[in-house]
Scaffold this active site. Structure first.
Site, PDB file in Angstrom:
ATOM      1  N   ASP A  92      45.547  27.617  52.225  1.00 10.27           N
ATOM      2  CA  ASP A  92      45.429  28.257  53.530  1.00 10.27           C
ATOM      3  C   ASP A  92      44.599  27.333  54.420  1.00 10.27           C
ATOM      4  OD1 ASP A  92      42.809  30.682  52.720  1.00 10.27           O
ATOM      5  OD2 ASP A  92      42.748  28.554  53.105  1.00 10.27           O
ATOM      6  N   ASP A 266      51.293  36.300  48.827  1.00  8.92           N
ATOM      7  CA  ASP A 266      50.128  36.002  47.980  1.00  8.92           C
ATOM      8  C   ASP A 266      49.187  37.190  48.057  1.00  8.92           C
ATOM      9  OD1 ASP A 266      48.888  35.135  50.763  1.00  8.92           O
ATOM     10  OD2 ASP A 266      47.232  35.385  49.327  1.00  8.92           O
ATOM     11  N   CYS A 304      56.585  45.364  28.356  1.00  7.41           N
ATOM     12  CA  CYS A 304      56.054  44.107  28.903  1.00  7.41           C
ATOM     13  C   CYS A 304      55.903  43.078  27.784  1.00  7.41           C
ATOM     14  CB  CYS A 304      54.696  44.373  29.561  1.00  7.41           C
ATOM     15  SG  CYS A 304      53.914  42.897  30.216  1.00  7.41           S
ATOM     16  N   CYS A 306      53.939  40.423  27.803  1.00  5.08           N
ATOM     17  CA  CYS A 306      52.752  39.570  27.954  1.00  5.08           C
ATOM     18  C   CYS A 306      51.863  39.690  26.719  1.00  5.08           C
ATOM     19  CB  CYS A 306      51.988  39.974  29.222  1.00  5.08           C
ATOM     20  SG  CYS A 306      50.790  41.287  28.954  1.00  5.08           S
ATOM     21  N   CYS A 309      50.120  43.099  26.120  1.00  2.00           N
ATOM     22  CA  CYS A 309      50.989  44.206  25.689  1.00  2.00           C
ATOM     23  C   CYS A 309      51.606  43.943  24.319  1.00  2.00           C
ATOM     24  CB  CYS A 309      52.089  44.432  26.726  1.00  2.00           C
ATOM     25  SG  CYS A 309      51.421  44.984  28.299  1.00  2.00           S
ATOM     26  N   HIS A 335      48.192  40.179  32.127  1.00  2.00           N
ATOM     27  CA  HIS A 335      49.217  41.235  32.225  1.00  2.00           C
ATOM     28  C   HIS A 335      49.641  41.461  33.676  1.00  2.00           C
ATOM     29  CE1 HIS A 335      51.410  44.953  32.124  1.00  2.00           C
ATOM     30  NE2 HIS A 335      50.625  45.352  33.098  1.00  2.00           N
TER      31      HIS A 335
HETATM   32  C1  LIG Z   1      46.175  30.463  56.553  1.00  2.00           C
HETATM   33  C2  LIG Z   1      44.983  31.231  57.087  1.00  2.00           C
HETATM   34  N1  LIG Z   1      45.411  32.126  58.150  1.00  2.00           N
HETATM   35  C3  LIG Z   1      45.643  33.423  57.940  1.00  2.00           C
HETATM   36  N2  LIG Z   1      45.382  33.954  56.740  1.00  2.00           N
HETATM   37  C4  LIG Z   1      45.586  35.329  56.574  1.00  2.00           C
HETATM   38  C5  LIG Z   1      45.257  35.906  55.350  1.00  2.00           C
HETATM   39  C6  LIG Z   1      45.434  37.277  55.184  1.00  2.00           C
HETATM   40  N3  LIG Z   1      45.154  38.113  54.140  1.00  2.00           N
HETATM   41  C7  LIG Z   1      45.492  39.352  54.567  1.00  2.00           C
HETATM   42  N4  LIG Z   1      45.341  40.472  53.835  1.00  2.00           N
HETATM   43  C8  LIG Z   1      44.686  40.449  52.558  1.00  2.00           C
HETATM   44  N5  LIG Z   1      45.994  39.350  55.809  1.00  2.00           N
HETATM   45  C9  LIG Z   1      45.963  38.067  56.231  1.00  2.00           C
HETATM   46  C10 LIG Z   1      46.298  37.487  57.459  1.00  2.00           C
HETATM   47  C11 LIG Z   1      46.102  36.103  57.625  1.00  2.00           C
HETATM   48  C12 LIG Z   1      46.383  35.466  58.883  1.00  2.00           C
HETATM   49  O1  LIG Z   1      46.836  36.090  59.857  1.00  2.00           O
HETATM   50  N6  LIG Z   1      46.121  34.121  59.001  1.00  2.00           N
HETATM   51 ZN   LIG Z   2      51.751  43.246  29.769  1.00  2.00          ZN
END
Ligand SMILES: CCNc1nc2cc3[nH]c(NC)nc3cc2c(=O)[nH]1
Ligand SMILES: [Zn+2]
Length: 372
Positions: A92, A266, A304, A306, A309, A335
């Site tokens: 990121d 993610d 599962c 894994c 499990c 898991h």
């Molecule tokens: C790459 C960094 N920029 C960037 N990361 C984010 C990470 C997030 N993580 C979550 N919820 C857990 N919303 C997000 C929005 C952004 C976003 O709008 N921008």
């Molecule tokens: Zn499992």
């Protein structure tokens, strides 16, 4: 030299399945990316992360720039070598975590200055510095430097923030340079306002990116509002480029996002909740710290494959969580990540077979609300 490319293999409604090709390997989509914040997916060896079925993992610029430092990682051969993960890594761009973790933040047109939450040292992140850090880390997919407003926010504030992010997207593209085999993803902003999302998508397409993230969601708006945006936002982005929904989510969030045309996601949830005894299964959630598991000889999830499990009972998992043993977080993280990858594999197969609707019906029919 393999370049970066995305191929769509099949669609079923708005859902799609395909593959991203990179010099470090292919990424089957829809894809879930485990989060490897400080150059490790917590409680997992890299080979274990791969064994769960992950093709790519995520690294965090904010954490790595503070410790051990991007220049140090570069001197040591880059993030892949450093953490012994030779497959694709997406990093990121740091802005989101600065706003949630750092102290004494100051945001200007140039970027953000802040003090480290670790030792109070002063730092600056700009689109240019973020591109340099992500290049030093060696990540395969680089994220543009943006600003993510926390919701709820006034339309004017969301518009102003989105327009800043679009200027930063331009500067990110400029600073990224020409890096064959590497990708720069732009990030759509605009909150839950359709016109602002449209304006952001048009701005990003005019600049041109190898992939497009849907940002500004999973920040407290709730699933209904998030799905409301996902009913139209993916369609605003180029059909032949990967669409990455950031920070999502619970299994049913993920299914709903794939259904609406998202290709990559993610989330820290499977790993973070695994460390607290919270298991995600095809039948719903199981809290293994709950006393009712103390004598239960059954595996967590009979279906599962894994290690947790296959080799252990609920009683054992309950015991090691109650005893605070390290193996507790290891087994349940494995898991949960394995279950998330099984979910993605199931959806890829269902979309290829044109059976996503039936697969989705089956997914919901099995799940029980609450703690099962
Ligand atoms: C790459 C960094 N920029 C960037 N990361 C984010 C990470 C997030 N993580 C979550 N919820 C857990 N919303 C997000 C929005 C952004 C976003 O709008 N921008
Ligand atoms: Zn499992």
């Amino acid at each position: 030299m393999t370049r970066f490319s995305f191929a769509l293999h099949a669609t079923d409604g708005a859902a799609r399945t395909g593959a991203i090709t990179t010099p470090r390997g292919d990424i089957r989509t829809p894809a879930f990316m485990p989060v490897g914040t400080a150059a490790t997916v917590k409680a997992m060896l890299p080979e274990s992360v791969r064994a769960t079925g992950a093709d790519i993992l995520l690294g965090n610029t904010y954490h790595l720039m503070l410790r051990p430092g991007a220049e140090r990682v570069a001197r040591l051969g880059g993030l892949h070598r450093f953490m012994n993960w030779e497959r694709p890594i997406l990093t990121d761009s740091g802005g989101f975590q600065v706003m949630s973790l750092a102290e004494l933040r100051k945001l200007t047109e140039k970027g953000v200055t802040f003090r480290s939450h670790i030792d109070g040292s002063k730092h600056e992140l700009t689109p240019e510095r973020s591109m340099e850090i992500q290049r030093l880390l060696g990540s395969d997919i680089v994220m543009a430097f943006d600003e993510c407003p926390s919701l709820p926010a006034e339309d004017a504030r969301v518009a102003e923030s989105m327009r800043l992010s679009m200027r930063w997207a331009e500067r990110s593209r400029e600073a990224f340079g020409d890096r064959p085999g590497h990708a720069l993803f732009g990030i759509q902003q605009g909150g839950v306002t359709r016109e602002l999302r449209e304006e952001s998508a048009e701005a990003l397409k005019a600049i041109g990116f190898e992939g497009y993230a849907i940002g500004g969601l999973a920040v407290g708006e709730g699933q209904e509002a998030m799905f409301g945006v996902l009913d139209y936002a993916p369609g605003m982005l180029p059909v032949d480029r990967p669409r990455y929904l950031m920070g999502v989510g619970k299994p049913d969030d993920i299914v709903g996002a794939v259904k609406r045309g998202v290709d990559m996601m993610d989330c820290v949830l499977p790993s973070r909740s695994g460390r607290t005894g919270q298991a995600w299964t095809r039948r719903g959630q199981v809290n293994l710290k709950n006393a009712r598991h103390a004598d239960d000889p059954r595996p967590l999830d009979e279906e599962c494959g894994c290690p947790a499990c296959r080799g252990y009972s609920r009683a054992y998992l309950h015991h090691v969580f109650r005893a605070g043993e390290m193996i507790s977080g290891m087994l349940l993280t494995w898991h949960n990540l394995h279950y998330y990858q099984d979910l993605m594999a199931g959806m890829r197969e269902a979309i290829s077979a044109g059976r996503f609707a039936e697969w989705e019906a089956g997914f919901h029919a099995l799940r029980r609300e609450g703690d099962i």
